[in-house]
Design a protein around this motif. Structure first.
Motif, PDB file in Angstrom:
ATOM      1  N   ILE A 105       0.930  -1.219   0.078  1.00 24.57           N
ATOM      2  CA  ILE A 105      -0.106  -0.067  -0.036  1.00 24.57           C
ATOM      3  C   ILE A 105       1.014   1.167  -0.083  1.00 24.57           C
ATOM      4  N   CYS A 106       0.558   2.078  -0.891  1.00 20.01           N
ATOM      5  CA  CYS A 106       1.349   3.344  -0.851  1.00 20.01           C
ATOM      6  C   CYS A 106       1.544   4.199   0.392  1.00 20.01           C
ATOM      7  N   MET A 107       2.586   4.335   0.749  1.00 21.42           N
ATOM      8  CA  MET A 107       2.535   5.187   2.193  1.00 21.42           C
ATOM      9  C   MET A 107       2.243   6.494   1.950  1.00 21.42           C
ATOM     10  N   GLN A 108       2.029   7.232   0.758  1.00 24.39           N
ATOM     11  CA  GLN A 108       1.833   8.420   0.414  1.00 24.39           C
ATOM     12  C   GLN A 108       0.307   8.541   0.299  1.00 24.39           C
ATOM     13  N   CYS A 109      -0.365   7.857  -0.387  1.00 24.30           N
ATOM     14  CA  CYS A 109      -1.639   8.156  -0.918  1.00 24.30           C
ATOM     15  C   CYS A 109      -2.656   6.818  -0.731  1.00 24.30           C
ATOM     16  N   GLY A 110      -2.132   5.744  -0.172  1.00 23.69           N
ATOM     17  CA  GLY A 110      -3.073   4.883  -0.243  1.00 23.69           C
ATOM     18  C   GLY A 110      -3.386   3.685  -1.235  1.00 23.69           C
TER      19      GLY A 110
ATOM     20  N   ARG B 146       5.661   2.590  -2.464  1.00 21.45           N
ATOM     21  CA  ARG B 146       4.875   3.786  -3.145  1.00 21.45           C
ATOM     22  C   ARG B 146       4.500   3.215  -4.365  1.00 21.45           C
ATOM     23  N   CYS B 147       3.279   4.097  -4.760  1.00 19.38           N
ATOM     24  CA  CYS B 147       2.629   3.639  -6.165  1.00 19.38           C
ATOM     25  C   CYS B 147       3.489   4.279  -7.116  1.00 19.38           C
ATOM     26  N   ARG B 148       3.075   4.062  -8.278  1.00 13.75           N
ATOM     27  CA  ARG B 148       3.835   4.524  -9.507  1.00 13.75           C
ATOM     28  C   ARG B 148       4.106   6.159  -9.426  1.00 13.75           C
ATOM     29  N   ARG B 149       2.920   6.611  -9.149  1.00 11.93           N
ATOM     30  CA  ARG B 149       2.371   8.149  -9.179  1.00 11.93           C
ATOM     31  C   ARG B 149       3.752   8.752  -7.956  1.00 11.93           C
ATOM     32  N   CYS B 150       3.551   8.039  -7.110  1.00  9.62           N
ATOM     33  CA  CYS B 150       4.382   8.651  -5.775  1.00  9.62           C
ATOM     34  C   CYS B 150       5.831   8.522  -5.703  1.00  9.62           C
ATOM     35  N   PHE B 151       6.276   7.374  -6.471  1.00  4.32           N
ATOM     36  CA  PHE B 151       7.646   6.922  -6.532  1.00  4.32           C
ATOM     37  C   PHE B 151       8.529   7.964  -7.054  1.00  4.32           C
TER      38      PHE B 151
HETATM   39 ZN   LIG Z   1       1.003   6.884  -4.196  1.00  4.79          ZN
END
Ligand SMILES: [Zn+2]
Length: 199
Positions: A145-150, A177-182
């Protein structure tokens, strides 16, 4: 996972970023093999000393005994010929020979389970996991689970400045992190910032 009885060899690979439950899934499968009274032997890289030298420990604190080896050749040398199931955690640290060793063990009729990081801190395929995926009979890709956005996260974000491929750590040094937040360049950014801060 749906294992055949008898002597048909088999390779299962569980891969994904950190904090995606790879070790937990590996331990779950190995425990089920033990419940089925199969002879299980488990290895992990000696480089991974985060929790215990003689155990695989998941982030959720599941534990199973294991032997520490420095590379795939040592793993092969330590395999008990009677072992029916071979578990390997953190396969990305055991070198390119792991592909050949896993294939040989499966050809001998053993069920081989390997967990590992599929990509490194820059998002690049982390060898030899891609090759293991290619020779595997079964693959599971775990998402964190992305720790920035879930959102579902496929990346391991390094939070400390280092260009070394291998920096063993856990919470605080990495996050999912997800692709967007990486942000693969974050480590470099931190390094640049750090030099501007006077002591
Ligand atoms: Zn994210």
């Amino acid at each position: 996972m749906n294992v055949t009885k008898g002597t048909i060899g088999w390779i299962e690979v569980i891969c994904g970023p950190m904090f995606s439950g790879k070790s937990e899934e590996l331990i779950r499968r190995l425990r089920r093999a033990e419940i089925a009274r199969q002879r299980v032997q488990i290895f992990k890289p000696a480089i991974d000393r985060r929790y215990a030298q003689d155990q695989i420990v998941s982030h959720s604190d599941l534990r199973i005994r294991s032997e520490a080896v420095s590379n795939a050749a040592e793993l092969q040398a330590r395999v008990d010929v009677r072992a029916e199931v071979i578990g390997v955690d953190e396969g990305q640290f055991l070198g390119p020979e792991l592909v050949e060793v896993a294939t040989r063990l499966a050809d001998m009729g053993k069920r081989v389970l390997i967990a590992g990081l599929d990509t490194d801190y820059l998002g690049r395929p982390f060898h030899p996991m891609p090759e293991l995926l290619a020779v595997a009979d079964e693959i599971m890709k775990t998402l964190a689970i992305c720790m920035q956005c879930g959102n579902p996260a496929k990346h391991t974000q390094r939070l400390v400045a280092s260009s070394d491929l291998i920096v063993v750590g856990a919470e605080g040094m990495y996050e999912a992190r997800c692709r967007r937040c990486f942000e693969p360049n974050l480590a470099a950014v931190h390094a640049a910032t750090a030099t501007t801060i006077p002591d």
